[in-house]
Design a protein around this motif. Sequence first.
Motif, mmCIF file in Angstrom:
data_model
loop_
_atom_site.group_PDB
_atom_site.id
_atom_site.type_symbol
_atom_site.label_atom_id
_atom_site.label_comp_id
_atom_site.label_asym_id
_atom_site.label_seq_id
_atom_site.Cartn_x
_atom_site.Cartn_y
_atom_site.Cartn_z
ATOM 1 N N ASN A 61 0.875 -1.165 0.000
ATOM 2 C CA ASN A 61 0.000 0.000 0.000
ATOM 3 C C ASN A 61 0.912 1.213 0.000
ATOM 4 N N VAL A 62 0.574 2.204 -0.814
ATOM 5 C CA VAL A 62 1.402 3.401 -0.897
ATOM 6 C C VAL A 62 0.641 4.562 -0.274
ATOM 7 N N TYR A 63 1.180 5.112 0.800
ATOM 8 C CA TYR A 63 0.585 6.250 1.490
ATOM 9 C C TYR A 63 1.634 7.352 1.617
ATOM 10 N N SER A 64 1.388 8.481 0.986
ATOM 11 C CA SER A 64 2.264 9.661 1.089
ATOM 12 C C SER A 64 3.731 9.306 0.893
ATOM 13 N N GLY A 65 4.017 8.504 -0.100
ATOM 14 C CA GLY A 65 5.399 8.174 -0.419
ATOM 15 C C GLY A 65 5.970 6.999 0.369
ATOM 16 N N THR A 66 5.220 6.441 1.310
ATOM 17 C CA THR A 66 5.710 5.279 2.043
ATOM 18 C C THR A 66 5.122 4.019 1.425
ATOM 19 N N ARG A 67 5.804 2.927 1.586
ATOM 20 C CA ARG A 67 5.333 1.648 1.064
ATOM 21 C C ARG A 67 5.124 0.704 2.237
ATOM 22 N N ILE A 68 3.879 0.369 2.506
ATOM 23 C CA ILE A 68 3.536 -0.515 3.615
ATOM 24 C C ILE A 68 3.146 -1.866 3.037
ATOM 25 N N PRO A 69 3.853 -2.942 3.419
ATOM 26 C CA PRO A 69 3.518 -4.253 2.864
ATOM 27 C C PRO A 69 2.088 -4.668 3.202
ATOM 28 N N GLU A 70 1.421 -5.277 2.228
ATOM 29 C CA GLU A 70 0.063 -5.788 2.420
ATOM 30 C C GLU A 70 0.098 -7.001 3.338
ATOM 31 N N LYS A 71 -0.995 -7.217 4.055
ATOM 32 C CA LYS A 71 -1.148 -8.393 4.900
ATOM 33 C C LYS A 71 -1.411 -9.602 4.002
ATOM 34 N N VAL A 72 -0.649 -10.672 4.215
ATOM 35 C CA VAL A 72 -0.843 -11.907 3.465
ATOM 36 C C VAL A 72 -0.905 -13.081 4.429
ATOM 37 N N ARG A 73 -1.402 -14.172 3.930
ATOM 38 C CA ARG A 73 -1.275 -15.441 4.632
ATOM 39 C C ARG A 73 -0.783 -16.447 3.602
ATOM 40 N N PHE A 74 -0.038 -17.433 4.086
ATOM 41 C CA PHE A 74 0.490 -18.436 3.178
ATOM 42 C C PHE A 74 0.551 -19.784 3.874
ATOM 43 N N ARG A 75 0.549 -20.805 3.046
ATOM 44 C CA ARG A 75 0.631 -22.184 3.522
ATOM 45 C C ARG A 75 1.547 -22.925 2.557
ATOM 46 N N MET A 76 2.592 -23.546 3.096
ATOM 47 C CA MET A 76 3.557 -24.244 2.253
ATOM 48 C C MET A 76 3.370 -25.750 2.336
ATOM 49 N N THR A 77 3.591 -26.403 1.209
ATOM 50 C CA THR A 77 3.668 -27.864 1.171
ATOM 51 C C THR A 77 5.042 -28.232 0.639
ATOM 52 N N VAL A 78 5.608 -29.288 1.206
ATOM 53 C CA VAL A 78 6.972 -29.688 0.864
ATOM 54 C C VAL A 78 6.989 -31.176 0.549
ATOM 55 N N ASP A 79 7.640 -31.534 -0.564
ATOM 56 C CA ASP A 79 7.834 -32.929 -0.949
ATOM 57 C C ASP A 79 9.327 -33.209 -1.030
ATOM 58 N N VAL A 80 9.757 -34.292 -0.396
ATOM 59 C CA VAL A 80 11.141 -34.752 -0.498
ATOM 60 C C VAL A 80 11.104 -36.067 -1.258
ATOM 61 N N THR A 81 11.691 -36.080 -2.457
ATOM 62 C CA THR A 81 11.678 -37.270 -3.309
ATOM 63 C C THR A 81 13.089 -37.557 -3.807
ATOM 64 N N ASP A 82 13.238 -38.668 -4.500
ATOM 65 C CA ASP A 82 14.514 -39.038 -5.124
ATOM 66 C C ASP A 82 14.391 -38.938 -6.635
ATOM 67 N N LYS A 83 15.465 -38.487 -7.262
ATOM 68 C CA LYS A 83 15.521 -38.490 -8.718
ATOM 69 C C LYS A 83 16.952 -38.842 -9.106
ATOM 70 N N GLY A 84 17.097 -39.991 -9.666
ATOM 71 C CA GLY A 84 18.425 -40.431 -10.059
ATOM 72 C C GLY A 84 19.347 -40.632 -8.870
#
Length: 171
Positions: free
Chosen positions: A81-104
Motif C-alpha cells: 500500500n502506498v501512502y504519502s510516499g511510504t510503502r507498507i507491505p500488504e497483509k498476506v497469509r500463506f501455507r507451504m507444502t513440501v515434498d522430499v523425493t529421489d531423482k536419479g
Amino acid sequence: MSRLLLALPLVAACIPPTFPEDTLPVYEERPVEATFDGTRGSVWEATLAVFSDLYPLDEIDKERGFLSTEWVVGASDYIFNVYSGTRIPEKVRFRMTVDVTDKGGRPIVRVRNHEQVEKDIISANLEFTGSIYEWLDVPSSSRKERDALEAIADRLQRGRGRGGADVDFRD
C-alpha cells in the motif's frame, strides 16, 4: 465537442489507480525445488528441522516425504500500500507444502507456497458474501521458498562440517 474534450482529462483523473496485484497472473502453484547431495533420510531430517523452526507444521508424513505448514499470517514481499510516499507491505497469509523425493539417486526438495492477500470487498470490487474482507490468491514471489531451501542446504553443510551452501534452484 470542445467541452467534452476539455472535460475528458478531468474525468480520467478521477479514476482510481489500480492495485499492484491487478496486473499479476492468475494464481498457480509454481514449485521451487532444489537437488541436494546426501541421503534422502538426511535431507528429510534437515527439511523437517528447518520448517519446524520457521513455521507451525500441520501435517508430517515421513514415509511419503511430505509436510505442510499451517496458515501463517505475515507481510507481502512485493505487494504494498502506498501512502504519502511510504510503502507498507500488504497483509498476506500463506501455507507451504513440501515434498522430499529421489531423482536419479539424489534427493529433491520441492516447495509450493499457496499465498493469499486480504482485501476489502469495496477496493477489490467483490460481491458481499457475509464478510467485509476476503482472502484472494496471489502468486508467490518465491522468496520464502528459496530462503527455506538455502536454510536446508546450510543445515546439511553444517552437518558435514563444511561452511557455505550451494543450492541448485529450479522454478
